[in-house]
Design an enzyme around this catalytic site. Sequence first.
Site, PDB file in Angstrom:
ATOM      1  N   CYS A   1       0.821  -1.222   0.000  1.00 32.84           N
ATOM      2  CA  CYS A   1       0.000   0.000   0.000  1.00 32.84           C
ATOM      3  C   CYS A   1       0.849   1.262   0.000  1.00 32.84           C
ATOM      4  O   CYS A   1       0.405   2.306  -0.477  1.00 32.84           O
ATOM      5  CB  CYS A   1      -0.942   0.022   1.204  1.00 32.84           C
ATOM      6  SG  CYS A   1      -1.880  -1.494   1.421  1.00 32.84           S
TER       7      CYS A   1
ATOM      8  N   HIS B   1      -8.595   3.425  -3.582  1.00 31.74           N
ATOM      9  CA  HIS B   1      -7.241   3.131  -3.125  1.00 31.74           C
ATOM     10  C   HIS B   1      -6.541   2.178  -4.092  1.00 31.74           C
ATOM     11  O   HIS B   1      -6.454   0.976  -3.843  1.00 31.74           O
ATOM     12  CB  HIS B   1      -7.329   2.524  -1.714  1.00 31.74           C
ATOM     13  CG  HIS B   1      -6.050   2.047  -1.114  1.00 31.74           C
ATOM     14  ND1 HIS B   1      -4.798   2.490  -1.516  1.00 31.74           N
ATOM     15  CD2 HIS B   1      -5.819   1.152  -0.109  1.00 31.74           C
ATOM     16  CE1 HIS B   1      -3.874   1.898  -0.780  1.00 31.74           C
ATOM     17  NE2 HIS B   1      -4.457   1.075   0.068  1.00 31.74           N
TER      18      HIS B   1
ATOM     19  N   CYS C   1      -1.168   2.697   6.569  1.00 32.38           N
ATOM     20  CA  CYS C   1      -0.900   1.325   6.960  1.00 32.38           C
ATOM     21  C   CYS C   1      -0.529   0.532   5.721  1.00 32.38           C
ATOM     22  O   CYS C   1      -0.801   0.944   4.598  1.00 32.38           O
ATOM     23  CB  CYS C   1      -2.110   0.720   7.668  1.00 32.38           C
ATOM     24  SG  CYS C   1      -3.623   0.677   6.678  1.00 32.38           S
TER      25      CYS C   1
END
Length: 405
Positions: free
Chosen positions: A90, A360, A390
């Site tokens: 991520c 995302h 995160c």
Amino acid sequence: MRDAVIVATSRSPIGRAVKGSLRDVRPDDLLAHTVGSVLERIPGLEAREIEDIIIGCGSPAAQQGFNIARVVAVLRGLDSVPGTTVNRYCASSVQSIRMAAHAVVAGEGDVFVAGGVESISAYRFGDADVFPDAENPEFLSGAGGDEGVGNQNSRWTDPRSRGALPDVYLSMGQTAENVASLAGISRREMDEYALESQRRTAAADHRGFWSAEIDPFTLPDGTEIAADDSPRPSTTLDALESLQPVFREGGTVTAGNACPLNDGASAVVVMSAEKARRLGVRPLARIVSTAVSALSPEIMGLGPVEATARALSRAGMSIGDIDQVELNEAFAAQVIASARAIGVDDDRLNVNGGAIALGHPFGSTGARITTTLLHSLEERDEELGLVTMCVAGGQGAAMILQRLN
């Protein structure tokens, strides 16, 4: 010590995976467009002056494979420019910016293109048939994240205390359920946060904030995609509360209080401050400090807490010094829990909404929220900003930026 500065940003619209506007667009073509757009903002820059292209990608395989950074360099006619693809899932494009900044500070180059890309449409996330037997069976015996399934009030406990490994492959939704139980975040709080994210995103769209940072992409048939697919400005709290939990029976994480799956690309140009002066380019921001951290994969949503503490310590700052925080909205549960632990109030947190509304695209998001933060600092005439997120597998990443006039 040399300063590393960001001098230009670009991002594509964010498409909804599989059924959205960019579903048939190759990720290398989308990224090539974004890299081209960001370089057009520096007309005096020549290809031979670019030291490297560093691109983050969460799932660097299939159409996103073959070192997509170098693929894109050649697609853009930058044959003389090297390229490397990095994976911190991520936070992959935060890592790409971080690596560019480190190289600048070390004196190993003056100009870097950094960014990220992800196309879930091109690489079906979670498709076990893509790479069968990819998961190490050592992690599958503990099933730590499933403890308490069917009981939303159960408390997460460290699998190592039960003699099992924490499950590095645990679904992100299950990790969000663990964070919600560990931090005592209620379903109502999560839905209210998600609604506010949609509201802030819509308000920013109304004043033209998003259109100012998006470089439209034109499909082969001539259709121009100029806006993000995923925001739902008309949603209500009643609608959010009506959604069923997705990941755990009796749980709290729904499609409404989590980010969707998406396609998108983003890029920034990182330079030495000296090079920017020589080119007559106005820097947007100085990269003050960066940090990464790690914790149990099963509560990965709390990753921003330690990463932020490290970045602040390296900058000699406290959270009170920061004007705005972009904390990526993977799930409402982890944003609420992390923000409370960090000590940032709602007025400084994701002031234009976030990934619950926008989406995302994993490898792209770090550079996207960096782009959003820089535009927002300028809009509000503020100075210091924090990007943090995160990371799947149990990590956190953070970066502090100082806006320059």
